[in-house]
Design a protein around this motif. Structure first.
Motif, PDB file in Angstrom:
ATOM      1  N   MET A 110       0.820  -1.206   0.000  1.00 26.46           N
ATOM      2  CA  MET A 110       0.000   0.000   0.000  1.00 26.46           C
ATOM      3  C   MET A 110       0.857   1.260   0.000  1.00 26.46           C
ATOM      4  O   MET A 110       0.520   2.256  -0.646  1.00 26.46           O
ATOM      5  N   ASP A 111       1.967   1.234   0.715  1.00 31.85           N
ATOM      6  CA  ASP A 111       2.876   2.379   0.721  1.00 31.85           C
ATOM      7  C   ASP A 111       3.435   2.616  -0.683  1.00 31.85           C
ATOM      8  O   ASP A 111       3.476   3.746  -1.173  1.00 31.85           O
ATOM      9  N   ASP A 112       3.846   1.525  -1.340  1.00 28.98           N
ATOM     10  CA  ASP A 112       4.334   1.627  -2.715  1.00 28.98           C
ATOM     11  C   ASP A 112       3.250   2.160  -3.643  1.00 28.98           C
ATOM     12  O   ASP A 112       3.499   3.031  -4.487  1.00 28.98           O
ATOM     13  N   ALA A 113       2.024   1.648  -3.482  1.00 27.39           N
ATOM     14  CA  ALA A 113       0.912   2.055  -4.343  1.00 27.39           C
ATOM     15  C   ALA A 113       0.614   3.543  -4.187  1.00 27.39           C
ATOM     16  O   ALA A 113       0.438   4.271  -5.177  1.00 27.39           O
ATOM     17  N   ALA A 114       0.556   4.009  -2.945  1.00 34.11           N
ATOM     18  CA  ALA A 114       0.247   5.417  -2.695  1.00 34.11           C
ATOM     19  C   ALA A 114       1.316   6.332  -3.299  1.00 34.11           C
ATOM     20  O   ALA A 114       1.001   7.364  -3.907  1.00 34.11           O
ATOM     21  N   ARG A 115       2.577   5.948  -3.145  1.00 32.21           N
ATOM     22  CA  ARG A 115       3.661   6.792  -3.655  1.00 32.21           C
ATOM     23  C   ARG A 115       3.695   6.782  -5.190  1.00 32.21           C
ATOM     24  O   ARG A 115       4.048   7.793  -5.810  1.00 32.21           O
ATOM     25  N   TRP A 116       3.331   5.681  -5.789  1.00 31.30           N
ATOM     26  CA  TRP A 116       3.236   5.626  -7.253  1.00 31.30           C
ATOM     27  C   TRP A 116       2.182   6.622  -7.732  1.00 31.30           C
ATOM     28  O   TRP A 116       2.411   7.387  -8.677  1.00 31.30           O
ATOM     29  N   VAL A 117       1.035   6.624  -7.068  1.00 25.80           N
ATOM     30  CA  VAL A 117      -0.024   7.562  -7.451  1.00 25.80           C
ATOM     31  C   VAL A 117       0.424   9.003  -7.228  1.00 25.80           C
ATOM     32  O   VAL A 117       0.280   9.853  -8.117  1.00 25.80           O
ATOM     33  N   ILE A 118       0.980   9.292  -6.066  1.00 24.85           N
ATOM     34  CA  ILE A 118       1.353  10.666  -5.718  1.00 24.85           C
ATOM     35  C   ILE A 118       2.431  11.220  -6.658  1.00 24.85           C
ATOM     36  O   ILE A 118       2.321  12.345  -7.160  1.00 24.85           O
ATOM     37  N   LYS A 119       3.455  10.415  -6.899  1.00 20.32           N
ATOM     38  CA  LYS A 119       4.621  10.918  -7.631  1.00 20.32           C
ATOM     39  C   LYS A 119       4.444  10.889  -9.148  1.00 20.32           C
ATOM     40  O   LYS A 119       4.964  11.761  -9.851  1.00 20.32           O
ATOM     41  N   GLN A 120       3.714   9.901  -9.661  1.00 25.26           N
ATOM     42  CA  GLN A 120       3.678   9.724 -11.114  1.00 25.26           C
ATOM     43  C   GLN A 120       2.294   9.875 -11.735  1.00 25.26           C
ATOM     44  O   GLN A 120       2.152  10.466 -12.811  1.00 25.26           O
ATOM     45  N   ILE A 121       1.270   9.341 -11.080  1.00 26.22           N
ATOM     46  CA  ILE A 121      -0.068   9.334 -11.674  1.00 26.22           C
ATOM     47  C   ILE A 121      -0.789  10.652 -11.453  1.00 26.22           C
ATOM     48  O   ILE A 121      -1.360  11.236 -12.384  1.00 26.22           O
ATOM     49  N   ASP A 164      -1.974   3.361   9.845  1.00 24.01           N
ATOM     50  CA  ASP A 164      -0.572   3.785   9.734  1.00 24.01           C
ATOM     51  C   ASP A 164      -0.240   4.520   8.439  1.00 24.01           C
ATOM     52  O   ASP A 164       0.941   4.787   8.171  1.00 24.01           O
ATOM     53  N   SER A 165      -1.243   4.864   7.639  1.00 29.98           N
ATOM     54  CA  SER A 165      -0.960   5.652   6.432  1.00 29.98           C
ATOM     55  C   SER A 165      -0.355   7.004   6.812  1.00 29.98           C
ATOM     56  O   SER A 165       0.522   7.524   6.117  1.00 29.98           O
ATOM     57  N   ASP A 166      -0.815   7.572   7.930  1.00 30.30           N
ATOM     58  CA  ASP A 166      -0.290   8.860   8.372  1.00 30.30           C
ATOM     59  C   ASP A 166       1.158   8.758   8.849  1.00 30.30           C
ATOM     60  O   ASP A 166       1.884   9.764   8.859  1.00 30.30           O
ATOM     61  N   LYS A 167       1.609   7.559   9.220  1.00 31.15           N
ATOM     62  CA  LYS A 167       2.984   7.367   9.667  1.00 31.15           C
ATOM     63  C   LYS A 167       3.920   7.134   8.474  1.00 31.15           C
ATOM     64  O   LYS A 167       4.947   7.793   8.347  1.00 31.15           O
ATOM     65  N   VAL A 206      -7.071   0.929  -6.852  1.00 34.55           N
ATOM     66  CA  VAL A 206      -6.383  -0.279  -6.361  1.00 34.55           C
ATOM     67  C   VAL A 206      -5.083  -0.406  -7.173  1.00 34.55           C
ATOM     68  O   VAL A 206      -4.942  -1.290  -8.020  1.00 34.55           O
ATOM     69  N   PRO A 207      -4.112   0.463  -6.919  1.00 32.48           N
ATOM     70  CA  PRO A 207      -2.889   0.525  -7.739  1.00 32.48           C
ATOM     71  C   PRO A 207      -1.776  -0.385  -7.224  1.00 32.48           C
ATOM     72  O   PRO A 207      -0.611   0.016  -7.169  1.00 32.48           O
ATOM     73  N   LEU A 208      -2.120  -1.614  -6.874  1.00 35.23           N
ATOM     74  CA  LEU A 208      -1.142  -2.528  -6.273  1.00 35.23           C
ATOM     75  C   LEU A 208      -0.183  -3.083  -7.314  1.00 35.23           C
ATOM     76  O   LEU A 208      -0.597  -3.519  -8.394  1.00 35.23           O
TER      77      LEU A 208
END
Length: 289
Positions: free
Chosen positions: A126-137, A156-159, A190-192
């Motif tokens: 999930m951490d990888d998925a979120a960062r993919w969306v934030i940085k690239q998508i 723990d998303s906030d952490k 669902v960007p897994l």
């Protein structure tokens, strides 16, 4: 544990042993290899994945029945079973009736918006998925929808994402219920890129009538059809333009969401699980005679 199951079966040979699985955990681990930051992490993943494979193999050989949440997982466990008939589908399900009441949106809820939910830890899928969306998508989406808001919800998303500072991204951490966000989202993501099993987050979005963009892996084990009940995209640009399409074409988005909800009602309901459970019990009874 499977080790205890081994001892238990030897001591109580008249009892039947059912190994209930929620995924192929070794796949969950090993699929993280392309995202390992260094060789030490890579070797740790390989060892953990191989150890888990041995557990899965041993457990399936011990059990009279091994359950799998999808046909994809069932194919894996059949490699280890004495008889293929010992592997049974016991699906992840959702009670859609519990999702009929629509809650009010979260305080200061912003639209248009996209939504991502799951459990987070450092280096998690999930951490990888979120960062993919934030940085690239997200930058691509913002070119056409500048005011798009991104909600990230989950334990723990906030952490793990504490370094993200963006007024158009809300990271909630763990909350009592996701529904005040999910029910009012324009698109659920669902960007897994690594994980295994079937995603409850797809079933829950379907129950809420929210259209979904997913990677192929994210939708693994659920019999969805691209452009019929879900949009599937594995590359950055394709994922971004799928989000844009669903937000800019609400009639298309509503049609997709309706079709997905119907599919989940047919394939992943409590009623369908009862039928699968009866098949398992009938098999055990027949094997006992």
């Amino acid at each position: 544990s499977r080790g205890l199951g081994d001892v238990y079966k030897r001591q109580h040979s008249t009892y039947k042993v059912v190994l209930d699985t929620d995924s192929v955990w070794s796949r969950f681990i090993l699929r993280g290899l392309p995202y390992a930051e260094n060789e030490t992490k890579r070797q740790t993943i390989i060892k953990s994945g191989r150890d888990k494979e041995e557990e899965e193999k041993r457990g399936t050989k011990i059990a009279d029945i091994t359950t799998a949440v999808s046909e994809i997982d069932a194919e894996y466990y059949r490699m280890f079973a004495k008889k293929s008939q010992q592997i049974h589908i016991f699906s992840n399900v959702i009670d859609i009736a519990e999702y009929q009441s629509i809650p009010l949106p979260a305080t200061n809820f912003k639209k248009p918006c996209i939504y991502l939910a799951g459990s987070f830890w450092f280096g998690s899928p999930m951490d990888d998925a979120a960062r993919w969306v934030i940085k690239q998508i997200l930058p691509i989406v913002r070119q056409q929808i500048p005011d798009i808001h991104f909600y990230i919800v989950g334990k723990d998303s906030d952490k793990t994402l504490s370094d993200i500072k963006d007024s158009n991204i809300t990271i909630t951490g763990k909350i009592p219920s996701v529904l005040s966000y999910l029910y009012h989202a324009d698109v659920s993501l669902v960007p897994l890129r690594f994980e295994s099993g079937t995603r409850f987050k797809i079933l829950e979005a379907a129950a809420c009538g929210i259209p979904i963009v997913s990677t192929t892996l994210g939708a693994e084990g659920i019999p969805v059809t691209h452009e019929q009940d879900i949009l599937i995209a594995d590359e950055t640009e394709a994922f971004a333009y799928s989000i844009i399409k669903l937000i800019k074409e609400p009639n298309f988005a509503n049609c997709m969401a309706t079709n997905l909800k119907q599919l989940v009602q047919e394939k992943n309901s409590v009623i369908s699980l009862v039928k699968e459970g009866r098949i398992i019990l009938d098999y055990l009874a027949a094997e006992s005679n």
